[in-house]
Design a protein around this motif. Structure first.
Motif: not given
Length: 206
Positions: A5-31
């Motif tokens: 299930l945690l690997l599913n989060w990795k996959w979502r990070i790779l694929k879901e660029d338009k999600a609000i949480w994705s933009k937060f992770l980009l700001l928080r963790y750079l790449n």
């Protein structure tokens, strides 16, 4: 199951660029995409959240399977800023660290993105690395041939395909199946080795 299930989060990070949480992770963790593909402590900082550390370090490689998350993701190289040169499967069915182990060991930047490495692999190797080492020089020639003509496409984004399903989309069940098959294979291999030892001992007594 929790690891899958945690690997599913990795996959979502790779694929879901338009999600609000994705933009937060980009700001928080750079790449974040490079970091989930790397899956190692070297990409973590002391200030990172416990959740983020769990996501990054969660994998099956060297624990239940010889393969892990980055081996199960096929990367489609475009810009090259979100794929790892050595650790992503972007040029064939296996990573370049596996195909060119000698060069990988010599590399001064083992977690570089494609966009940084594609312009010249020699820049990541210490000067005079090979000397009279024909094996290293041969690997470098082969790698340069493989990279010949490959250039970043700034008009498009890197994309990702899940190798464990026919449609390229992540499924938790596909991880469970892959790990289970790896365990079965390891058990068969160990059983065969044990049988060889027993037979050899019996033959020596005879």
């Amino acid at each position: 199951m929790n690891k899958a299930l945690l690997l599913n989060w990795k996959w979502r990070i790779l694929k879901e660029d338009k999600a609000i949480w994705s933009k937060f992770l980009l700001l928080r963790y750079l790449n974040p995409k490079l970091k989930v593909l790397a899956s190692c402590e070297e990409v973590l900082n002391r200030e990172d959240s416990s959740w983020w550390k769990d996501v990054i370090l969660n994998d099956f490689k060297e624990e239940s399977s010889d393969e892990g998350f980055s081996d199960w993701v096929n990367c489609k190289f475009k810009k090259g800023n979100n794929t790892l040169f050595w650790h992503s499967c972007w040029l064939g069915d296996q990573t370049l660290s596996t195909s060119f182990p000698y060069l990988f060991d010599l590399s001064t930047n083992k977690l570089c993105a494609n966009i940084d490495a594609i312009v010249g692999i020699e820049r990541m190797l210490p000067p005079g690395s090979f000397g009279g080492d024909s094996a290293g020089a041969s690997q470098l020639r082969d790698l340069n041939v493989l990279l010949n003509g490959i250039e970043p496409d700034n008009s498009d984004f890197d994309d990702f395909h899940w190798n464990l399903t026919s449609n390229g989309c992540f499924l938790v069940s596909s991880v469970s199946t892959a790990v289970s098959n790896a365990k079965d294979s390891a058990w068969i291999t160990s059983t065969i080795k044990l049988s060889d030892v027993v037979w050899k001992g019996y033959a020596d007594e005879c």
